[in-house]
Motif scaffolding. Structure first.
Motif, PDB file in Angstrom:
ATOM      1  N   ASP A   1     -29.398 -16.745   2.723  1.00 19.68           N
ATOM      2  CA  ASP A   1     -28.911 -17.831   3.586  1.00 19.68           C
ATOM      3  C   ASP A   1     -30.031 -18.780   3.968  1.00 19.68           C
ATOM      4  O   ASP A   1     -29.820 -19.994   4.061  1.00 19.68           O
ATOM      5  CB  ASP A   1     -28.262 -17.245   4.839  1.00 19.68           C
ATOM      6  N   THR A   2     -31.235 -18.242   4.199  1.00 20.23           N
ATOM      7  CA  THR A   2     -32.369 -19.119   4.522  1.00 20.23           C
ATOM      8  C   THR A   2     -32.716 -20.010   3.334  1.00 20.23           C
ATOM      9  O   THR A   2     -33.078 -21.177   3.509  1.00 20.23           O
ATOM     10  CB  THR A   2     -33.593 -18.279   4.921  1.00 20.23           C
TER      11      THR A   2
ATOM     12  N   ASP B   1     -30.486 -27.254   1.406  1.00 21.66           N
ATOM     13  CA  ASP B   1     -29.815 -28.357   2.105  1.00 21.66           C
ATOM     14  C   ASP B   1     -30.827 -29.362   2.629  1.00 21.66           C
ATOM     15  O   ASP B   1     -30.606 -30.581   2.553  1.00 21.66           O
ATOM     16  CB  ASP B   1     -28.979 -27.798   3.266  1.00 21.66           C
TER      17      ASP B   1
ATOM     18  N   TYR C   1     -39.011 -23.365   7.763  1.00 23.43           N
ATOM     19  CA  TYR C   1     -38.369 -24.395   6.953  1.00 23.43           C
ATOM     20  C   TYR C   1     -39.276 -25.613   6.883  1.00 23.43           C
ATOM     21  O   TYR C   1     -40.104 -25.854   7.774  1.00 23.43           O
ATOM     22  CB  TYR C   1     -37.012 -24.782   7.547  1.00 23.43           C
TER      23      TYR C   1
ATOM     24  N   LEU D   1     -28.056 -30.084  10.417  1.00 24.08           N
ATOM     25  CA  LEU D   1     -27.705 -29.185   9.328  1.00 24.08           C
ATOM     26  C   LEU D   1     -27.709 -27.773   9.885  1.00 24.08           C
ATOM     27  O   LEU D   1     -28.649 -27.388  10.581  1.00 24.08           O
ATOM     28  CB  LEU D   1     -28.707 -29.295   8.177  1.00 24.08           C
ATOM     29  N   PHE D   2     -26.679 -26.993   9.566  1.00 23.89           N
ATOM     30  CA  PHE D   2     -26.648 -25.635  10.105  1.00 23.89           C
ATOM     31  C   PHE D   2     -25.987 -24.691   9.112  1.00 23.89           C
ATOM     32  O   PHE D   2     -25.160 -25.101   8.293  1.00 23.89           O
ATOM     33  CB  PHE D   2     -25.898 -25.595  11.444  1.00 23.89           C
ATOM     34  N   ARG D   3     -26.358 -23.441   9.203  1.00 27.14           N
ATOM     35  CA  ARG D   3     -25.762 -22.377   8.404  1.00 27.14           C
ATOM     36  C   ARG D   3     -25.786 -21.084   9.200  1.00 27.14           C
ATOM     37  O   ARG D   3     -26.641 -20.916  10.072  1.00 27.14           O
ATOM     38  CB  ARG D   3     -26.513 -22.160   7.086  1.00 27.14           C
TER      39      ARG D   3
ATOM     40  N   LEU E   1     -30.205 -22.868   3.214  1.00 27.54           N
ATOM     41  CA  LEU E   1     -30.490 -23.882   4.225  1.00 27.54           C
ATOM     42  C   LEU E   1     -31.688 -24.727   3.814  1.00 27.54           C
ATOM     43  O   LEU E   1     -31.703 -25.946   4.024  1.00 27.54           O
ATOM     44  CB  LEU E   1     -30.746 -23.216   5.584  1.00 27.54           C
ATOM     45  N   GLN E   2     -32.682 -24.114   3.194  1.00 27.97           N
ATOM     46  CA  GLN E   2     -33.830 -24.878   2.710  1.00 27.97           C
ATOM     47  C   GLN E   2     -33.410 -25.847   1.602  1.00 27.97           C
ATOM     48  O   GLN E   2     -33.912 -26.976   1.522  1.00 27.97           O
ATOM     49  CB  GLN E   2     -34.916 -23.928   2.209  1.00 27.97           C
TER      50      GLN E   2
ATOM     51  N   ILE F   1     -26.933 -17.608   9.306  1.00 27.97           N
ATOM     52  CA  ILE F   1     -28.024 -16.901   8.624  1.00 27.97           C
ATOM     53  C   ILE F   1     -27.864 -15.403   8.829  1.00 27.97           C
ATOM     54  O   ILE F   1     -27.991 -14.902   9.948  1.00 27.97           O
ATOM     55  CB  ILE F   1     -29.392 -17.365   9.156  1.00 27.97           C
TER      56      ILE F   1
END
Length: 274
Positions: free
Chosen positions: A12-13, A19, A55, A3-5, A16-17, A7
């Protein structure tokens, strides 16, 4: 699974959390327990001001790492691949030493060449499209492994090698290509397959900048791609930029080849490069 984003801020963090939470819920519903000890988090950046967020999966904090081996390639947080390159040099040198020690009584040089190509060279170019070096020191260190094999072959075949001379005559004698040229060939084949839909990756295709001249010129120079200016050699040597530069340098018209002629394109490029 990865999983990536991208940031850029705290929002954005949080995304991702979320996700990660969705993934954990999906695994619970499908009765697929996760091994939290094997789950890692890694940030890829060259910025000094990195956003480092903690995370978690099911209240288990994920361990943050600066490098990780994925499918045989060691990725570092700054994507320099220094550790990977050093690793394959050490590994291939060790195998080459095993071959030279245990095959010193071999009389057929073709057998030695096959051993080198299958056991040593394969490690020196595995997934080179991802990590291909741009620094001369790294290129030379990788090439030195093959040069060491060529010196061994010259000794076995009683070929006089002048100190500090070019290894090209030995490469021609044993029908071996330089590792640098082979990496370029691998890049060109990858780009050919990307353009002809052998694998689906719209994001990579979006990075290709086709050069469309506004006026006709009489110049015979073929410029297939337009490469943007970059401040650093690191950015200029990114895989897609590197591939476009190779195409422009060796003057290949990609669109003169049928999309299904991968084997023909492969043989054509190898002859042109060698």
């Amino acid at each position: 699974m990865k999983l990536f984003r991208l940031i850029k801020n705290s929002n954005d963090t949080s995304l991702l959390q979320e996700d990660l939470s969705f993934l954990a819920n999906w695994c619970d519903i499908n009765k697929l327990p996760l091994n939290f000890e094997k789950c890692k988090v890694m940030s890829f950046t060259r910025s000094r001001n990195t956003i480092l967020h903690t995370y978690s999966l099911r209240n288990h904090h994920l361990h943050r790492v600066k490098e990780f081996c994925d499918l045989g390639v060691i990725f570092e947080s700054d994507l320099t691949f220094n550790h990977h390159i050093q690793h394959i040099i050490n590994k291939s040198s060790s195998i080459l030493g095993f071959i030279t020690r245990n095959c010193k009584d071999f009389k057929n040089h073709n057998s030695l060449t096959i051993l080198f190509m299958s056991l040593v060279r394969s490690k020196l170019e595995y997934n080179s499209t991802v990590w291909s070096p741009y620094l001369n020191t790294q290129i030379q260190c990788i090439g030195n492994v093959q040069n060491r094999f060529l010196r061994f072959m010259s000794y076995k075949c009683n070929i006089i090698l002048v100190p500090h001379s070019s290894y090209q005559p030995l490469l021609n004698t044993f029908n071996i290509q330089s590792l640098a040229n082979r990496r370029k060939v691998n890049d060109l084949i990858f780009l050919f397959k990307l353009l002809n839909g052998f694998f689906f990756c719209p994001e990579l295709l979006s990075f290709l900048n086709f050069s469309v001249p506004q006026v006709r010129t009489r110049s015979s120079i073929i410029t297939t791609f337009y490469i943007n200016n970059h401040k650093t050699n690191y950015a200029l040597s990114a895989p897609i930029n590197r591939m476009m530069a190779i195409v422009n340098d060796i003057q290949i018209e990609f669109f003169n080849f049928s999309p299904n002629s991968v084997d023909f394109f492969n043989s054509f490029v190898r002859k042109k490069m060698y």
